[in-house]
Design a protein around this motif. Structure first.
Motif, PDB file in Angstrom:
ATOM      1  N   ALA A  44       0.845  -1.191   0.000  1.00  0.00           N
ATOM      2  CA  ALA A  44       0.000   0.000   0.000  1.00  0.00           C
ATOM      3  C   ALA A  44       0.885   1.248   0.000  1.00  0.00           C
ATOM      4  CB  ALA A  44      -0.929  -0.002   1.210  1.00  0.00           C
ATOM      5  N   ALA A  45       0.243   2.376  -0.249  1.00  0.00           N
ATOM      6  CA  ALA A  45       0.966   3.631  -0.427  1.00  0.00           C
ATOM      7  C   ALA A  45       1.518   4.170   0.885  1.00  0.00           C
ATOM      8  CB  ALA A  45       0.035   4.669  -1.055  1.00  0.00           C
ATOM      9  N   ALA A  46       2.571   4.973   0.753  1.00  0.00           N
ATOM     10  CA  ALA A  46       3.150   5.720   1.870  1.00  0.00           C
ATOM     11  C   ALA A  46       3.804   6.969   1.296  1.00  0.00           C
ATOM     12  CB  ALA A  46       4.150   4.876   2.630  1.00  0.00           C
ATOM     13  N   ASP A  47       4.182   7.881   2.185  1.00  0.00           N
ATOM     14  CA  ASP A  47       4.848   9.107   1.746  1.00  0.00           C
ATOM     15  C   ASP A  47       5.743   9.587   2.879  1.00  0.00           C
ATOM     16  OD1 ASP A  47       5.565  11.201   0.132  1.00  0.00           O
ATOM     17  OD2 ASP A  47       3.668  12.277   0.283  1.00  0.00           O
ATOM     18  N   VAL A  48       6.683  10.460   2.563  1.00  0.00           N
ATOM     19  CA  VAL A  48       7.523  11.108   3.565  1.00  0.00           C
ATOM     20  C   VAL A  48       7.217  12.596   3.513  1.00  0.00           C
ATOM     21  CG1 VAL A  48       9.858  11.620   4.318  1.00  0.00           C
ATOM     22  CG2 VAL A  48       9.317   9.357   3.428  1.00  0.00           C
ATOM     23  N   THR A  49       6.732  13.140   4.633  1.00  0.00           N
ATOM     24  CA  THR A  49       6.351  14.544   4.727  1.00  0.00           C
ATOM     25  C   THR A  49       7.061  15.182   5.920  1.00  0.00           C
ATOM     26  OG1 THR A  49       4.476  14.203   6.224  1.00  0.00           O
ATOM     27  CG2 THR A  49       4.078  13.836   3.876  1.00  0.00           C
ATOM     28  N   THR A  50       6.661  16.386   6.252  1.00  0.00           N
ATOM     29  CA  THR A  50       7.218  17.040   7.435  1.00  0.00           C
ATOM     30  C   THR A  50       6.860  16.287   8.710  1.00  0.00           C
ATOM     31  OG1 THR A  50       5.273  18.482   7.538  1.00  0.00           O
ATOM     32  CG2 THR A  50       7.205  19.321   6.369  1.00  0.00           C
ATOM     33  N   GLU A  51       5.860  15.410   8.642  1.00  0.00           N
ATOM     34  CA  GLU A  51       5.455  14.610   9.796  1.00  0.00           C
ATOM     35  C   GLU A  51       6.251  13.311   9.897  1.00  0.00           C
ATOM     36  OE1 GLU A  51       3.279  15.802  12.008  1.00  0.00           O
ATOM     37  OE2 GLU A  51       3.192  17.607  10.752  1.00  0.00           O
ATOM     38  N   GLY A  52       7.075  13.017   8.919  1.00  0.00           N
ATOM     39  CA  GLY A  52       7.842  11.778   8.906  1.00  0.00           C
ATOM     40  C   GLY A  52       7.316  10.819   7.858  1.00  0.00           C
ATOM     41  N   PHE A  53       7.506   9.511   8.102  1.00  0.00           N
ATOM     42  CA  PHE A  53       7.027   8.477   7.187  1.00  0.00           C
ATOM     43  C   PHE A  53       5.545   8.266   7.469  1.00  0.00           C
ATOM     44  CE2 PHE A  53       6.451   4.396   5.212  1.00  0.00           C
ATOM     45  CZ  PHE A  53       7.393   4.351   4.184  1.00  0.00           C
ATOM     46  N   VAL A  54       4.694   8.567   6.484  1.00  0.00           N
ATOM     47  CA  VAL A  54       3.240   8.577   6.682  1.00  0.00           C
ATOM     48  C   VAL A  54       2.614   7.420   5.915  1.00  0.00           C
ATOM     49  CG1 VAL A  54       1.131   9.908   6.385  1.00  0.00           C
ATOM     50  CG2 VAL A  54       3.272  11.077   6.952  1.00  0.00           C
ATOM     51  N   PHE A  55       1.834   6.589   6.610  1.00  0.00           N
ATOM     52  CA  PHE A  55       1.142   5.460   5.995  1.00  0.00           C
ATOM     53  C   PHE A  55      -0.210   5.917   5.452  1.00  0.00           C
ATOM     54  CE2 PHE A  55       3.303   3.568   9.841  1.00  0.00           C
ATOM     55  CZ  PHE A  55       4.437   3.164   9.146  1.00  0.00           C
ATOM     56  N   ALA A  56      -0.516   5.528   4.228  1.00  0.00           N
ATOM     57  CA  ALA A  56      -1.836   5.816   3.664  1.00  0.00           C
ATOM     58  C   ALA A  56      -2.865   4.886   4.303  1.00  0.00           C
ATOM     59  CB  ALA A  56      -1.817   5.634   2.154  1.00  0.00           C
ATOM     60  N   PRO A  57      -4.122   5.295   4.388  1.00  0.00           N
ATOM     61  CA  PRO A  57      -5.146   4.440   5.003  1.00  0.00           C
ATOM     62  C   PRO A  57      -5.468   3.218   4.157  1.00  0.00           C
ATOM     63  CG  PRO A  57      -6.145   6.401   4.052  1.00  0.00           C
ATOM     64  CD  PRO A  57      -4.670   6.605   3.967  1.00  0.00           C
ATOM     65  N   GLY A  58      -5.749   2.115   4.841  1.00  0.00           N
ATOM     66  CA  GLY A  58      -6.197   0.898   4.174  1.00  0.00           C
ATOM     67  C   GLY A  58      -5.255   0.430   3.083  1.00  0.00           C
ATOM     68  N   ARG A  59      -5.846   0.091   1.928  1.00  0.00           N
ATOM     69  CA  ARG A  59      -5.075  -0.406   0.791  1.00  0.00           C
ATOM     70  C   ARG A  59      -4.894   0.656  -0.291  1.00  0.00           C
ATOM     71  NH1 ARG A  59      -5.741  -6.833  -0.030  1.00  0.00           N
ATOM     72  NH2 ARG A  59      -6.188  -7.412   2.124  1.00  0.00           N
ATOM     73  N   THR A  60      -4.844   1.903   0.126  1.00  0.00           N
ATOM     74  CA  THR A  60      -4.611   2.989  -0.826  1.00  0.00           C
ATOM     75  C   THR A  60      -3.371   2.681  -1.661  1.00  0.00           C
ATOM     76  OG1 THR A  60      -5.552   4.577   0.737  1.00  0.00           O
ATOM     77  CG2 THR A  60      -4.236   5.461  -1.074  1.00  0.00           C
ATOM     78  N   GLU A  61      -3.493   2.893  -2.970  1.00  0.00           N
ATOM     79  CA  GLU A  61      -2.395   2.562  -3.878  1.00  0.00           C
ATOM     80  C   GLU A  61      -1.676   3.817  -4.341  1.00  0.00           C
ATOM     81  OE1 GLU A  61      -2.379  -0.873  -7.029  1.00  0.00           O
ATOM     82  OE2 GLU A  61      -3.027   0.939  -8.074  1.00  0.00           O
ATOM     83  N   ASN A  62      -0.368   3.696  -4.579  1.00  0.00           N
ATOM     84  CA  ASN A  62       0.379   4.729  -5.279  1.00  0.00           C
ATOM     85  C   ASN A  62       1.222   4.048  -6.356  1.00  0.00           C
ATOM     86  OD1 ASN A  62       2.546   3.597  -3.913  1.00  0.00           O
ATOM     87  ND2 ASN A  62       3.062   5.438  -2.754  1.00  0.00           N
ATOM     88  N   GLU A  63       2.081   4.814  -7.018  1.00  0.00           N
ATOM     89  CA  GLU A  63       2.844   4.260  -8.130  1.00  0.00           C
ATOM     90  C   GLU A  63       3.709   3.090  -7.683  1.00  0.00           C
ATOM     91  OE1 GLU A  63       5.189   6.106 -11.960  1.00  0.00           O
ATOM     92  OE2 GLU A  63       5.685   6.907  -9.974  1.00  0.00           O
TER      93      GLU A  63
END
Length: 289
Positions: A44-63
């Motif tokens: 599932a998707a994740a991102d790195v922001t000013t808040e740190g390593f952020v998990f997307a909810p559920g099975r949200t998809e990214n590239e």
């Protein structure tokens, strides 16, 4: 690239590949509960922001998560049973350069029909850099060390850290205090920070024992993110007013910082146990772990 000496890659999937490359990782999934359970394994998707390593909810998809496939998506495990799951990451030939983030999750859920259905999951982070040539450089700077006390009298050492490289960082390390009053010393004390995005800054805070004398102390903070290592030194105290140390920073990327790695979860434990890479156009067998 061989990452056997990269402590960060022992905990997460961290790599740099060219477009069109396929890499494979084996993760171990273990049922730590007392019941036989169906396990859902997925990316599932994740991102790195000013808040740190952020998990997307559920099975949200990214590239990146769309490039990840597992060979055992719904295993059923008996109590204390463990299996290997092979995760394959197929990077398209036309993938644009840049760093991407995702998580390979193992998830368990309560029994269907319950009024309240609990869902627990634990995962392995994926930091994948894509682009031609070698891996983009990683780097960071540590600002002056500052000593002070919280309102309740607890001493704390802080330092601002800035990501100067081209990859996200997971910072961890140790603080040591020496040459204190009466020759006292303290440490090593664990230091860590949330994931630091490209160009981002964060404040590392190390909380100490309230009984620690004001000082002065000689302080040394060692931080590392995988192979990338820095340290900062200075003299500080923990008087009523905060005091900034005249710190100096050192690049120690050629040295090794040792430390324990902890992977935790509610009922499952996942960790990377094997790494394998190939170009997408080749069809080679996957070696045994």
């Amino acid at each position: 690239m061989d990452r056997r000496d990269d402590t960060r890659a022992h905990k997460y999937i961290v790599d740099h590949v060219r477009p069109g490359t396929t890499i494979k990782r084996r993760v171990l999934v273990r049922n730590l509960s007392e019941d036989r359970r169906p396990i859902s394994v997925y990316a599932a998707a994740a991102d790195v922001t000013t808040e740190g390593f952020v998990f997307a909810p559920g099975r949200t998809e990214n590239e990146l998560s769309s490039w990840i496939h597992v060979d055992r998506a719904e295993p059923h495990l008996a109590p204390d049973e463990e299996i290997e799951v092979l995760a394959t990451i197929e990077v398209p030939e036309k993938a644009e350069a840049g760093e991407r983030y995702a998580v390979i999750w193992a998830e368990v859920a309560g029994v269907e029909g319950q009024t309240v259905r609990n869902v627990g999951r634990v995962g392995v982070r994926v930091y994948l850099s894509v682009g031609p040539g070698g891996e983009p450089p990683s780097g960071f700077e540590i600002g002056p060390l500052t000593g002070g006390r919280e309102k309740d009298g607890t001493p704390v050492v802080t330092a601002e850290v800035r990501n100067t490289g081209q990859r996200a960082l997971d910072l961890a390390g140790e603080l040591r205090l020496t040459d204190g009053p009466g020759g006292l010393s303290a440490g090593p004390i664990k230091a860590e920070a949330s994931t630091l995005a490209l160009g981002g800054t964060t404040t590392v805070r190390v909380i100490l024992d309230r009984r620690l004398p004001d000082g002065p102390w000689s302080a040394k903070l060692d931080l590392a993110s995988g192979w990338t290592k820095r340290d900062a030194t200075g003299t500080l105290s923990f008087g009523t007013a905060t005091a900034a140390a005249a710190a100096s920073a050192t690049d120690r990327s050629g040295q090794v910082l040792t430390g324990g790695l902890v992977t935790s979860g509610l009922v499952l434990t996942l960790f990377v146990i094997h790494a394998y890479r190939r170009r997408a156009r080749f069809r080679e067998p996957v070696p045994a772990a």
